[in-house]
Each structure stands twice: as C-alpha cells, then as structure tokens.
Design a protein around this motif. Structure first.
Motif, short mmCIF file in Angstrom:
data_model
loop_
_atom_site.label_atom_id
_atom_site.label_comp_id
_atom_site.label_asym_id
_atom_site.label_seq_id
_atom_site.Cartn_x
_atom_site.Cartn_y
_atom_site.Cartn_z
N ASP A 62 -24.72 -2.51 -8.65
CA ASP A 62 -23.82 -2.40 -9.80
C ASP A 62 -22.99 -1.12 -9.73
N TYR A 63 -23.64 -0.01 -9.38
CA TYR A 63 -22.93 1.27 -9.29
C TYR A 63 -21.87 1.23 -8.20
N HIS A 64 -22.25 0.73 -7.04
CA HIS A 64 -21.31 0.75 -5.91
C HIS A 64 -20.20 -0.28 -6.05
N ALA A 65 -20.44 -1.35 -6.79
CA ALA A 65 -19.39 -2.34 -7.01
C ALA A 65 -18.21 -1.72 -7.74
N ARG A 66 -18.49 -0.68 -8.53
CA ARG A 66 -17.42 -0.01 -9.28
C ARG A 66 -16.58 0.91 -8.39
N GLN A 67 -17.06 1.17 -7.18
CA GLN A 67 -16.31 2.01 -6.25
C GLN A 67 -15.31 1.22 -5.41
N LYS A 68 -15.45 -0.07 -5.40
CA LYS A 68 -14.65 -0.87 -4.47
C LYS A 68 -13.17 -0.80 -4.82
N ARG A 69 -12.36 -0.56 -3.80
CA ARG A 69 -10.91 -0.52 -3.97
C ARG A 69 -10.29 -1.78 -3.38
N GLU A 70 -9.08 -2.06 -3.79
CA GLU A 70 -8.36 -3.23 -3.31
C GLU A 70 -7.13 -2.81 -2.51
N SER A 71 -6.70 -3.66 -1.62
CA SER A 71 -5.43 -3.45 -0.94
C SER A 71 -4.31 -3.49 -1.98
N TRP A 72 -3.20 -2.82 -1.69
CA TRP A 72 -2.10 -2.81 -2.65
C TRP A 72 -0.75 -2.82 -1.95
N MET A 73 0.26 -3.32 -2.67
CA MET A 73 1.63 -3.36 -2.16
C MET A 73 2.58 -2.93 -3.29
N MET A 74 3.70 -2.31 -2.91
CA MET A 74 4.72 -1.96 -3.88
C MET A 74 6.09 -2.24 -3.28
N THR A 75 7.04 -2.65 -4.12
CA THR A 75 8.41 -2.93 -3.66
C THR A 75 9.36 -1.96 -4.34
N LYS A 76 10.16 -1.27 -3.53
CA LYS A 76 11.13 -0.31 -4.07
C LYS A 76 12.45 -1.03 -4.37
N GLU A 77 13.32 -0.35 -5.08
CA GLU A 77 14.58 -0.98 -5.51
C GLU A 77 15.45 -1.41 -4.34
N ASP A 78 15.34 -0.71 -3.19
CA ASP A 78 16.17 -1.07 -2.04
C ASP A 78 15.56 -2.17 -1.19
N GLY A 79 14.46 -2.76 -1.64
CA GLY A 79 13.84 -3.86 -0.93
C GLY A 79 12.73 -3.46 0.03
N THR A 80 12.51 -2.18 0.20
CA THR A 80 11.42 -1.71 1.06
C THR A 80 10.07 -2.04 0.42
N ILE A 81 9.17 -2.51 1.25
CA ILE A 81 7.80 -2.81 0.79
C ILE A 81 6.84 -1.85 1.49
N LEU A 82 6.05 -1.14 0.71
CA LEU A 82 5.03 -0.23 1.23
C LEU A 82 3.68 -0.62 0.65
N GLY A 83 2.63 -0.35 1.41
CA GLY A 83 1.32 -0.70 0.89
C GLY A 83 0.19 -0.16 1.74
N GLN A 84 -0.99 -0.56 1.39
CA GLN A 84 -2.19 -0.17 2.12
C GLN A 84 -3.14 -1.35 2.18
N LYS A 85 -3.61 -1.67 3.37
CA LYS A 85 -4.54 -2.77 3.57
C LYS A 85 -5.93 -2.22 3.86
N LEU A 86 -6.91 -2.61 3.08
CA LEU A 86 -8.29 -2.19 3.29
C LEU A 86 -9.05 -3.29 4.01
N THR A 87 -9.67 -2.93 5.12
CA THR A 87 -10.40 -3.90 5.94
C THR A 87 -11.83 -3.42 6.15
N PRO A 88 -12.82 -4.23 5.83
CA PRO A 88 -14.19 -3.83 6.09
C PRO A 88 -14.44 -3.66 7.59
N LEU A 89 -15.30 -2.74 7.95
CA LEU A 89 -15.72 -2.62 9.34
C LEU A 89 -16.41 -3.90 9.78
#
Length: 424
Positions: free
Chosen positions: A88-115
């Motif tokens: 239960d404690y460690h489940a609260r630490q889990k992060r998700e991959s994320w993406m963002m789109t800027k006004e000029d159409g650029t997409i930046l993000g971060q992908k999290l992959t388990p070992l």
C-alpha cells in the motif's frame, strides 16, 4: 557506551566497505571463475564456503512445502499483513509516463519503463531475513518488473530459512536459488547454465558481496553499497531511558560494526540511558555482538541545546533517526539528513523494519546526505520523448546550430541546417 560533550567536530567512527587488496583479489577470482565455469563454479564455492554439496541450485517444491509446514500459522498471517502494508505504501510512489504539447506543436514527455529483470540478494549467516524479501520484491512488483530472482546462501542442510521461502512464495517469486557470496552476485550479473542474468542487483551482504557488487557495476546496475546498520536517537528528558536503551541495542545486535548513537541536550538523561544499556545488555541473546558494536561504534553525544542536537543529527546523516522529544513533529523541518525518520515514543525503529510500510533499505555511512531509501523509482528507467514540430525547428534552429558550433561540432549544426534549407 562512551559519553562525549559536543564542543566541535564529532569523533565519529564509520565503516567503509572498501575491503583489503586480498579480499578484492579473491572476489575478482570468484567472478572470473563463475563467468568461465558457470554452475560448476557456483557449486564448488558453495561447498567451500557454506560446507554443503548441492544437487540442485534452485529451490524445489518439496523445500517450499517443508517451509510452510515449519511456519506457524500466526507468523504466516503477520507476513501477509506486513506485505499488504508495504504494498500500500509503495503503490503511492508509483509514477506514470507523461506527455505535453506546446503551442507550436512540439510534443515532449517522459516514458517510464520497468526493468526487465532484477536480482535480490538475501543475506544468510547468523539470522534469516524474510523482511528483506518483502522490502525488495514488493516495490519491484509495484513498478511492474516481470522477472524477479532471489539468491541466498544455503544453511548446513542445503536449504534456505523457512521465513525467506514463505515470504518469497507469498509474493509469487518462483526463481529462488541457494547460492550466496560473491559467486551469487557474479551469477546474477553474467549468468550461468541455470541462472539467467538480470539488469540490476539489490540487497545487502557481507564484505565479499559488497565488493562483488562494485566489480560487476557497469555490466549491471546496483542499488547501493550497504554499510553496517545505524541508528541515531535524538531525545530530551521527556523520553524514557529504558525505551531509548532498547532502541540503541536493537541496532547493536545486528553486527559488530553497527552504530548506535544517542544525541541529547541532557547529561542526566545520557547517564540514565548508558546505565540502562549496560543493564539490558546482560540478558540480550546476541550480547557479544551488541557489546562489540557499542564499544567500537556506539556513543552518546551531549549538547548544550536541542537546536545543537539537531545539527549533530544532520552531521551524522543516519540511516535511522528516532526523534523522541516533547514535540517531535516540530523538529521535522530542521532535519535535513536521515534515511528514515521515526517521530515519537511509539515509533520504535523495528516498526519500520517489519510492518509499517515504508522501505527499510536505507542509505548508510552518512550517504543520507545525498541519497534516499529504496523506492519504486529504483525499479524503472526513464526515457525522454521529443517530437519537435517544423514550426519549432524553423523558430529555434539557428539557436541550436550556434550552440553546436560553440562546442566545435559542425556536423551537429549541419544536421539541423539541412532541415532549415527547405520547408515541407
């Protein structure tokens, strides 16, 4: 325990796991043998160091069944409840991959992959550590690691402790091998006929295990080079001397190199705790180990004020810190360096070791100044994502080429300029 008034720099002894040249040579030889001879080398070293001849390196179903038969029903329930708290404690630490789109159409993000695969070393020797299984396996599972391997040195009967086997089975770990020492680390790093290699190795061990982890780092990742266990208790006269003494002894019994320290602004309380430690030590089953630890690495530091005591704590940067004062939570903001912080009289360090939920794998040897305890983050890797738009490249391309030429990298600059020459 020695009592010392703090008037300047602390006379602190620490144990750094560097080993002797002879030990380092021995570890390198073991690793080389395992790389060349695989399972045969593992069995040879197991017979040499653990005095047992193994037919099979892998734990069998019969051994697992025997472990359950040896486990008291109430202890099995306690293991399951502890596992639920930790999950239960460690489940609260889990992060998700994320993406963002800027006004000029650029997409930046971060992908999290388990070992893909991790290895856990569970120490053997003078004690069994099912808690190590729970604390290392559960965050790996929460992170999404698919393959988890456990290695641990066998006892004289050629088996592993029932608690270790039951804890592993309760978590669904199926790859469990009866091999320890530097040879186990080599097997996890390079693989043998039976044990396939992993990507990262976790778990503490003796000096040979620590040195082996240093040697294989680069071939695989490692969690840390763990030193002996440490506790610092920050207490004032509102604390109870018998309880603080018991907490200090809880770490001293781990290892002759473990460190147990009290920091207090009260000389009266310091003397009371020192007396209690001697009294309780007499009836402790691991008396000789605890006594040696206290003699070499135990201390009571007496300061003029509570504020000075907090500064001493930050200088020590302990693995475990207990704050047992009139208002422990009021000091939390002043504490900068500690692996885990236990607030108040009822938050004894073993609560965190076994049951509360936070991880007990923590930085030692003062490394809490710059590192953290084991978490879900240790079992994932992060990939940045860049999808640059044509508009963004046209707007910022000349800036990029200028920076590339500033570093003398003409091909970098031209790679961008080729795209600036024509617009689609």
């Amino acid at each position: 325990m020695r009592i010392e008034r703090v008037t300047g720099q602390l006379s602190l002894r620490r144990t750094i796991e560097t080993g002797t040249e002879e030990q380092r040579r021995a570890v390198r030889q073991i690793i080389d043998d395992v790389r060349k001879h695989g399972d045969a080398a593992l069995k040879t070293y197991t017979e040499k160091f653990d005095q047992v001849t193994l037919d099979s390196l892998r734990v069998t179903e019969a051994e697992m069944k025997a472990a359950y038969e040896a486990m008291a029903e109430d202890l099995l329930c306690f293991i399951r409840e502890a596992a639920a708290n930790i999950r239960d404690y460690h489940a609260r630490q889990k992060r998700e991959s994320w993406m963002m789109t800027k006004e000029d159409g650029t997409i930046l993000g971060q992908k999290l992959t388990p070992l893909d695969a991790v290895g856990l070393y569970v120490p053997g020797g003078t004690a069994a550590y099912p808690s190590s299984v729970l604390m290392n396996v559960i965050p790996a599972q929460v992170a999404g690691v698919k393959r988890i391997v456990i290695v641990s040195p066998p006892n004289k009967h050629g088996t592993l402790p029932a608690g270790v086997l039951v804890a592993a089975n309760e978590l669904g770990v199926k790859e469990i091998y009866k091999v320890g020492g530097a040879q186990a680390i080599a097997a996890l790093a390079y693989g043998t006929e039976t044990i396939q290699p992993v990507d990262k190795i976790f778990g503490p061990g003796n000096i040979y295990v620590a040195l082996a982890k240093r040697e294989v780092f680069g071939q695989v990742a490692i969690d840390m080079i763990a030193g002996p266990s440490e506790i610092v208790v920050l207490a004032d006269e509102t604390a109870k001397a018998n309880e603080v003494a018991a907490d200090l002894l809880s770490q001293a019994e781990h290892d002759e190199r473990a460190s147990s320290i009290l920091v207090t602004p009260s000389m009266k309380f310091a003397l009371e705790v020192a007396s209690e430690v001697e009294k309780q030590l007499e009836t402790l089953p691991r008396k000789e180990i605890a006594a040696a630890s206290l003699e070499q690495y135990g201390a009571i530091y007496v300061t003029e004020t509570l504020e000075e005591a907090v500064e001493v704590v930050n200088e020590l940067a302990p693995e475990h810190l207990e704050v047992i004062t009139a208002e422990p939570t009021s000091l939390l903001g002043q504490i900068r360096h500690a692996g885990a912080i236990f607030l108040g009289r009822f938050s004894s360090e073993p609560v965190g070791d076994y049951f509360a939920g936070p991880n007990h794998v923590l930085p030692t040897n003062g490394t809490a100044r710059f590192s953290s305890g084991l978490s879900v983050d240790e079992f994932v890797k992060k990939s940045s994502i860049i999808l640059y738009s044509e508009q963004a490249l046209q707007e910022h391309g000349t800036k990029i080429t200028a920076l590339a030429r500033l570093e003398g990298l003409e091909a970098h600059a031209r790679a961008v300029e080729e795209r600036l020459k024509s617009r689609t």
